[in-house]
Scaffold this motif. Sequence first.
Motif, PDB file in Angstrom:
ATOM      1  N   SER A  17       0.727  -1.344  -0.234  1.00  0.00           N
ATOM      2  CA  SER A  17       0.088  -0.141  -0.066  1.00  0.00           C
ATOM      3  C   SER A  17       1.139   1.799  -0.113  1.00  0.00           C
ATOM      4  O   SER A  17       1.750   1.149   0.996  1.00  0.00           O
ATOM      5  CB  SER A  17      -0.582   0.346   1.261  1.00  0.00           C
ATOM      6  N   LEU A  18       0.090   2.338  -0.735  1.00  0.00           N
ATOM      7  CA  LEU A  18       1.051   3.249  -0.715  1.00  0.00           C
ATOM      8  C   LEU A  18       0.595   4.306   0.024  1.00  0.00           C
ATOM      9  O   LEU A  18       0.935   5.686  -0.136  1.00  0.00           O
ATOM     10  CB  LEU A  18       1.293   3.504  -2.351  1.00  0.00           C
ATOM     11  N   VAL A  19      -0.513   4.079   0.928  1.00  0.00           N
ATOM     12  CA  VAL A  19      -1.578   5.128   1.286  1.00  0.00           C
ATOM     13  C   VAL A  19      -0.182   5.782   2.674  1.00  0.00           C
ATOM     14  O   VAL A  19      -0.314   6.771   3.092  1.00  0.00           O
ATOM     15  CB  VAL A  19      -3.009   4.819   2.098  1.00  0.00           C
ATOM     16  N   GLY A  20      -0.013   4.784   3.294  1.00  0.00           N
ATOM     17  CA  GLY A  20       1.656   5.283   4.313  1.00  0.00           C
ATOM     18  C   GLY A  20       1.988   6.230   4.172  1.00  0.00           C
ATOM     19  O   GLY A  20       2.586   7.384   4.544  1.00  0.00           O
ATOM     20  N   PRO A  21       3.350   6.023   3.184  1.00  0.00           N
ATOM     21  CA  PRO A  21       4.178   7.082   2.312  1.00  0.00           C
ATOM     22  C   PRO A  21       3.234   7.817   1.851  1.00  0.00           C
ATOM     23  O   PRO A  21       4.052   9.063   2.158  1.00  0.00           O
ATOM     24  CB  PRO A  21       5.068   6.187   1.630  1.00  0.00           C
ATOM     25  N   ILE A  23       1.042   9.600   3.350  1.00  0.00           N
ATOM     26  CA  ILE A  23       0.294  10.528   3.980  1.00  0.00           C
ATOM     27  C   ILE A  23       1.460  10.538   5.302  1.00  0.00           C
ATOM     28  O   ILE A  23       1.895  12.321   6.012  1.00  0.00           O
ATOM     29  CB  ILE A  23      -0.424   9.498   5.497  1.00  0.00           C
ATOM     30  N   PHE A  24       2.633   9.632   5.485  1.00  0.00           N
ATOM     31  CA  PHE A  24       4.231  10.410   5.790  1.00  0.00           C
ATOM     32  C   PHE A  24       4.709  11.423   4.899  1.00  0.00           C
ATOM     33  O   PHE A  24       5.086  12.473   5.540  1.00  0.00           O
ATOM     34  CB  PHE A  24       4.462   9.692   6.107  1.00  0.00           C
ATOM     35  N   THR A  25       4.839  11.856   3.544  1.00  0.00           N
ATOM     36  CA  THR A  25       4.828  12.658   2.470  1.00  0.00           C
ATOM     37  C   THR A  25       4.238  13.755   2.656  1.00  0.00           C
ATOM     38  O   THR A  25       4.633  14.904   2.594  1.00  0.00           O
ATOM     39  CB  THR A  25       5.237  12.097   1.389  1.00  0.00           C
ATOM     40  N   LEU A  26       3.211  13.929   3.180  1.00  0.00           N
ATOM     41  CA  LEU A  26       2.130  15.067   3.130  1.00  0.00           C
ATOM     42  C   LEU A  26       2.229  15.935   4.481  1.00  0.00           C
ATOM     43  O   LEU A  26       2.407  17.300   4.345  1.00  0.00           O
ATOM     44  CB  LEU A  26       0.899  14.677   3.033  1.00  0.00           C
ATOM     45  N   LEU A  28       5.129  14.950   6.267  1.00  0.00           N
ATOM     46  CA  LEU A  28       6.730  16.401   6.283  1.00  0.00           C
ATOM     47  C   LEU A  28       6.286  17.311   5.402  1.00  0.00           C
ATOM     48  O   LEU A  28       6.728  18.545   5.823  1.00  0.00           O
ATOM     49  CB  LEU A  28       7.285  15.056   5.224  1.00  0.00           C
ATOM     50  N   VAL A  29       5.558  17.331   4.397  1.00  0.00           N
ATOM     51  CA  VAL A  29       5.651  18.633   3.674  1.00  0.00           C
ATOM     52  C   VAL A  29       4.802  19.882   4.124  1.00  0.00           C
ATOM     53  O   VAL A  29       4.728  20.882   4.616  1.00  0.00           O
ATOM     54  CB  VAL A  29       4.900  18.981   2.138  1.00  0.00           C
ATOM     55  N   ILE A  30       3.721  19.569   5.468  1.00  0.00           N
ATOM     56  CA  ILE A  30       2.334  20.322   5.746  1.00  0.00           C
ATOM     57  C   ILE A  30       3.613  21.359   6.839  1.00  0.00           C
ATOM     58  O   ILE A  30       3.573  22.608   7.149  1.00  0.00           O
ATOM     59  CB  ILE A  30       1.880  19.836   6.124  1.00  0.00           C
ATOM     60  N   VAL A  31       4.415  19.905   8.042  1.00  0.00           N
ATOM     61  CA  VAL A  31       5.116  20.532   8.969  1.00  0.00           C
ATOM     62  C   VAL A  31       6.353  21.506   8.785  1.00  0.00           C
ATOM     63  O   VAL A  31       6.597  22.097   8.939  1.00  0.00           O
ATOM     64  CB  VAL A  31       5.746  19.491   9.349  1.00  0.00           C
ATOM     65  N   GLY A  32       6.614  20.799   7.030  1.00  0.00           N
ATOM     66  CA  GLY A  32       8.212  21.596   6.917  1.00  0.00           C
ATOM     67  C   GLY A  32       7.945  23.065   6.836  1.00  0.00           C
ATOM     68  O   GLY A  32       8.078  24.362   6.464  1.00  0.00           O
ATOM     69  N   SER A  33       6.773  23.072   5.335  1.00  0.00           N
ATOM     70  CA  SER A  33       5.839  24.269   5.133  1.00  0.00           C
ATOM     71  C   SER A  33       6.019  25.022   6.721  1.00  0.00           C
ATOM     72  O   SER A  33       5.861  26.597   6.624  1.00  0.00           O
ATOM     73  CB  SER A  33       4.845  24.143   4.291  1.00  0.00           C
ATOM     74  N   GLY A  34       4.875  24.949   7.407  1.00  0.00           N
ATOM     75  CA  GLY A  34       5.100  25.481   8.375  1.00  0.00           C
ATOM     76  C   GLY A  34       6.001  26.138   9.546  1.00  0.00           C
ATOM     77  O   GLY A  34       5.851  26.914   9.829  1.00  0.00           O
ATOM     78  N   ILE A  35       7.313  25.204   9.170  1.00  0.00           N
ATOM     79  CA  ILE A  35       8.192  25.491   9.966  1.00  0.00           C
ATOM     80  C   ILE A  35       8.971  26.858   9.298  1.00  0.00           C
ATOM     81  O   ILE A  35       9.324  27.936   9.476  1.00  0.00           O
ATOM     82  CB  ILE A  35       9.486  24.920   9.788  1.00  0.00           C
ATOM     83  N   MET A  36       8.619  26.916   7.575  1.00  0.00           N
ATOM     84  CA  MET A  36       9.559  27.362   7.262  1.00  0.00           C
ATOM     85  C   MET A  36       8.837  29.166   6.785  1.00  0.00           C
ATOM     86  O   MET A  36       9.686  29.896   7.215  1.00  0.00           O
ATOM     87  CB  MET A  36       9.874  26.935   5.204  1.00  0.00           C
ATOM     88  N   SER A  37       7.589  28.549   7.197  1.00  0.00           N
ATOM     89  CA  SER A  37       6.713  30.206   7.230  1.00  0.00           C
ATOM     90  C   SER A  37       7.325  30.614   8.278  1.00  0.00           C
ATOM     91  O   SER A  37       7.125  31.875   8.369  1.00  0.00           O
ATOM     92  CB  SER A  37       5.161  29.959   6.881  1.00  0.00           C
TER      93      SER A  37
END
Length: 126
Positions: A17-21, A23-26, A28-37
Amino acid sequence: MNDVNQEETNAGESTPSLVGPMIFTLLLVIVGSGIMSWFLFARRAPAPLATGDTTFQPASLDRPVPEFKLINQEGKEITLDDLKGKIWVASFIFTRCHSSCPTVSATMAKLREDLPKDIQLVSFSV
């Protein structure tokens, strides 16, 4: 018949299943965007007011305010002559500003409540 049995066997096997990876990638992108913002747009706390002498000291201008003619919210023309001899506080607001302009507008509204009515508040919208 072997082909049919082979298809049934393949259909019964679970594919990874690709759902787990995803969700993890999503996340990671959200947290990274928040930190960068936060690093790019975080507001710093204002410096505390100095204690001691709190008497008002008017700002000195290096040069006089230039002549201007503007239209107020009621459609009336306002010029520098209308404000000469009066105490007035000016702010500049950009109509498409979403960062500091709402804070400036809120501060001007609070000043309107706190200052004597003879002090004029003037906001220049650009």
